[in-house]
Design a protein around this motif. Structure first.
Motif, short mmCIF file in Angstrom:
data_model
loop_
_atom_site.label_atom_id
_atom_site.label_comp_id
_atom_site.label_asym_id
_atom_site.label_seq_id
_atom_site.Cartn_x
_atom_site.Cartn_y
_atom_site.Cartn_z
N GLU A 70 132.47 45.53 60.20
CA GLU A 70 132.46 44.21 59.57
C GLU A 70 131.20 44.03 58.73
O GLU A 70 131.26 43.54 57.60
CB GLU A 70 132.53 43.13 60.64
CG GLU A 70 132.55 41.72 60.10
CD GLU A 70 132.60 40.66 61.19
OE1 GLU A 70 132.09 39.56 60.96
OE2 GLU A 70 133.14 40.94 62.28
N THR A 71 130.07 44.43 59.28
CA THR A 71 128.80 44.30 58.55
C THR A 71 128.81 45.17 57.30
O THR A 71 128.39 44.72 56.23
CB THR A 71 127.62 44.70 59.47
OG1 THR A 71 127.66 43.88 60.63
CG2 THR A 71 126.29 44.52 58.76
N ILE A 72 129.26 46.41 57.42
CA ILE A 72 129.29 47.32 56.28
C ILE A 72 130.21 46.79 55.19
O ILE A 72 129.89 46.82 54.01
CB ILE A 72 129.73 48.73 56.73
CG1 ILE A 72 128.61 49.36 57.56
CG2 ILE A 72 130.08 49.61 55.54
CD1 ILE A 72 129.03 50.64 58.30
N SER A 73 131.37 46.26 55.59
CA SER A 73 132.33 45.74 54.59
C SER A 73 131.78 44.58 53.81
O SER A 73 132.13 44.37 52.65
CB SER A 73 133.66 45.37 55.27
OG SER A 73 133.49 44.24 56.09
N GLU A 76 129.57 46.35 50.99
CA GLU A 76 130.11 47.51 50.25
C GLU A 76 130.17 47.27 48.75
O GLU A 76 129.92 48.16 47.97
CB GLU A 76 131.50 47.88 50.77
CG GLU A 76 131.44 48.75 51.99
CD GLU A 76 132.82 49.18 52.45
OE1 GLU A 76 132.89 50.31 52.94
OE2 GLU A 76 133.78 48.42 52.30
N ASN A 77 130.54 46.09 48.33
CA ASN A 77 130.72 45.84 46.89
C ASN A 77 129.54 45.16 46.38
O ASN A 77 128.90 44.56 46.01
CB ASN A 77 131.99 45.07 46.63
CG ASN A 77 133.21 45.88 47.03
OD1 ASN A 77 133.17 47.10 46.92
ND2 ASN A 77 134.25 45.24 47.47
#
Length: 77
Positions: A70-73, A76-77
């Motif tokens: 969740e944190t990485i998502s 990501e952008n």
């Protein structure tokens, strides 16, 4: 090897270093203490106290994986 922590008045530091310098490198290694040692020790003691008194929050591997995903998502952008 064993390790000990010494506390001393600053005016005797030279005497202590002189004594310790009389040992060979394979007998004694002088390691400077981490400047954050006391702060880190307090944090670790607080964490240990929470574990011992049952108030610590534990996570399963799956829960940690979900939190990380969740944190990485989010970033990501």
């Amino acid at each position: 090897m064993e390790a000990i922590r010494l506390e001393f008045k600053s005016e005797i530091k030279e005497k202590i270093i002189a004594l310790l310098s009389s040992f060979s490198a394979d007998e004694l290694k002088i390691v400077e203490e981490d400047s954050d040692f006391d702060l880190n020790k307090k944090k670790m003691d607080a964490s240990l106290a929470k574990i011992k008194n049952g108030t610590a929050k534990f996570y399963t591997i799956e829960e940690v994986d979900a939190i990380l995903e969740e944190t990485i998502s989010k970033y990501e952008n």
